[in-house]
Motif scaffolding. Structure first.
Motif, PDB file in Angstrom:
ATOM      1  N   PRO A 251      11.360  54.404  75.603  1.00 53.42           N
ATOM      2  CA  PRO A 251      10.843  55.535  76.379  1.00 53.42           C
ATOM      3  C   PRO A 251      10.510  56.760  75.531  1.00 53.42           C
ATOM      4  N   VAL A 252      11.274  57.000  74.475  1.00 53.38           N
ATOM      5  CA  VAL A 252      10.999  58.148  73.593  1.00 53.38           C
ATOM      6  C   VAL A 252       9.647  57.961  72.907  1.00 53.38           C
ATOM      7  N   GLU A 253       9.383  56.751  72.445  1.00 55.72           N
ATOM      8  CA  GLU A 253       8.111  56.447  71.790  1.00 55.72           C
ATOM      9  C   GLU A 253       6.937  56.601  72.761  1.00 55.72           C
ATOM     10  N   VAL A 254       7.122  56.139  74.002  1.00 56.45           N
ATOM     11  CA  VAL A 254       6.076  56.254  75.023  1.00 56.45           C
ATOM     12  C   VAL A 254       5.811  57.723  75.342  1.00 56.45           C
ATOM     13  N   ALA A 255       6.890  58.515  75.474  1.00 60.95           N
ATOM     14  CA  ALA A 255       6.738  59.942  75.778  1.00 60.95           C
ATOM     15  C   ALA A 255       5.981  60.661  74.669  1.00 60.95           C
ATOM     16  N   GLN A 256       6.294  60.345  73.417  1.00 59.72           N
ATOM     17  CA  GLN A 256       5.589  60.970  72.290  1.00 59.72           C
ATOM     18  C   GLN A 256       4.126  60.573  72.276  1.00 59.72           C
ATOM     19  N   ARG A 257       3.856  59.301  72.552  1.00 56.92           N
ATOM     20  CA  ARG A 257       2.478  58.815  72.542  1.00 56.92           C
ATOM     21  C   ARG A 257       1.646  59.475  73.644  1.00 56.92           C
ATOM     22  N   ARG A 258       2.266  59.698  74.817  1.00 54.87           N
ATOM     23  CA  ARG A 258       1.551  60.320  75.932  1.00 54.87           C
ATOM     24  C   ARG A 258       1.568  61.843  75.887  1.00 54.87           C
ATOM     25  N   GLY A 259       2.466  62.407  75.073  1.00 57.76           N
ATOM     26  CA  GLY A 259       2.573  63.859  74.986  1.00 57.76           C
ATOM     27  C   GLY A 259       3.280  64.472  76.183  1.00 57.76           C
ATOM     28  N   ILE A 260       4.261  63.754  76.756  1.00 53.16           N
ATOM     29  CA  ILE A 260       5.030  64.252  77.895  1.00 53.16           C
ATOM     30  C   ILE A 260       6.514  64.109  77.609  1.00 53.16           C
ATOM     31  N   SER A 261       7.362  64.616  78.517  1.00 52.82           N
ATOM     32  CA  SER A 261       8.794  64.509  78.314  1.00 52.82           C
ATOM     33  C   SER A 261       9.300  63.122  78.733  1.00 52.82           C
ATOM     34  N   VAL A 262      10.486  62.781  78.259  1.00 54.90           N
ATOM     35  CA  VAL A 262      11.066  61.463  78.574  1.00 54.90           C
ATOM     36  C   VAL A 262      11.368  61.356  80.065  1.00 54.90           C
ATOM     37  N   SER A 263      11.839  62.446  80.695  1.00 54.53           N
ATOM     38  CA  SER A 263      12.118  62.399  82.136  1.00 54.53           C
ATOM     39  C   SER A 263      10.850  62.157  82.937  1.00 54.53           C
ATOM     40  N   LYS A 264       9.725  62.654  82.463  1.00 57.70           N
ATOM     41  CA  LYS A 264       8.443  62.450  83.148  1.00 57.70           C
ATOM     42  C   LYS A 264       8.018  60.974  83.065  1.00 57.70           C
ATOM     43  N   VAL A 265       8.396  60.285  81.992  1.00 50.50           N
ATOM     44  CA  VAL A 265       8.075  58.861  81.852  1.00 50.50           C
ATOM     45  C   VAL A 265       8.751  58.066  82.954  1.00 50.50           C
ATOM     46  N   PHE A 266      10.020  58.389  83.255  1.00 50.66           N
ATOM     47  CA  PHE A 266      10.773  57.649  84.258  1.00 50.66           C
ATOM     48  C   PHE A 266      10.429  58.073  85.678  1.00 50.66           C
ATOM     49  N   GLU A 267      10.182  59.354  85.892  1.00 56.56           N
ATOM     50  CA  GLU A 267       9.962  59.857  87.242  1.00 56.56           C
ATOM     51  C   GLU A 267       8.501  59.787  87.682  1.00 56.56           C
ATOM     52  N   GLY A 268       7.575  59.699  86.734  1.00 51.76           N
ATOM     53  CA  GLY A 268       6.159  59.593  87.083  1.00 51.76           C
ATOM     54  C   GLY A 268       5.459  60.893  87.305  1.00 51.76           C
TER      55      GLY A 268
END
Length: 174
Positions: free
Chosen positions: A157-174
């Motif tokens: 999730p940290v890698e995905v958040a960095q790639r998208r330029g958003i926070s880790v909580s935003k990755v899980f919550e949408g």
């Protein structure tokens, strides 16, 4: 959007790898003088901390086939993300041939719930709490390869958040 294929291969030189034999198969070839037997061995290696690989060795003797399998497995190492609970971050499906393997995260204390060949690869990778279901073929070759493909598709999730330029909580919550 095209699928991003990441190459995770890592060198095996300085890793303390655990080796596990999954399956040995005897193959016979019929020739003029009778049958010639040879063996192939499916093996998995891992360090118990997220590094895992699989290999196939073929030879006329069992011991030689196993050794070739371990050498091959050390060339196919990948790093997979593991949670603090010893599970995965999200469900994933791996396919190879007619084999399909579903991996799902599990709660603390669940253990490794998986069939023979899949359980071997998950244990050497270092998972402690994970659910698995084998769909389709029960052939050990395809099951190990499908589980490896599923592990290869896992993302942190940290890698995905960095790639998208958003926070880790935003990755899980949408």
């Amino acid at each position: 959007m095209p699928k991003v294929r990441r190459k995770h291969n890592i060198p095996a030189a300085n890793l303390n790898l655990e080796e596990k034999l999954v399956h040995i198969n005897r193959v016979s070839k019929v020739v003029k003088g009778g049958r010639r037997f040879s063996f192939n061995a499916i093996v998995v290696v891992g360090n118990g901390e997220g590094v895992v690989g699989h290999g196939l060795g073929k030879a006329n003797e069992v011991a030689d086939a196993i050794q070739k399998g371990f050498d091959n497995a050390k060339k196919n190492l990948i790093k997979v993300p593991i949670t603090k609970a010893g599970s995965i971050h999200h469900p994933v499906v791996g396919k190879k041939g007619a084999g399909k393997v579903l991996l799902r995260p599990a709660a603390e204390g669940t253990g490794v719930i998986a069939g023979g060949p899949v359980k071997s690869i998950l244990e050497v990778a270092g998972f402690h709490n994970i659910l698995s279901k084998s769909l389709g073929s029960s052939n050990p070759h395809n099951m190990v390869k499908a589980a490896y493909e599923a592990l290869r598709e896992l993302t942190d999730p940290v890698e995905v958040a960095q790639r998208r330029g958003i926070s880790v909580s935003k990755v899980f919550e949408g």
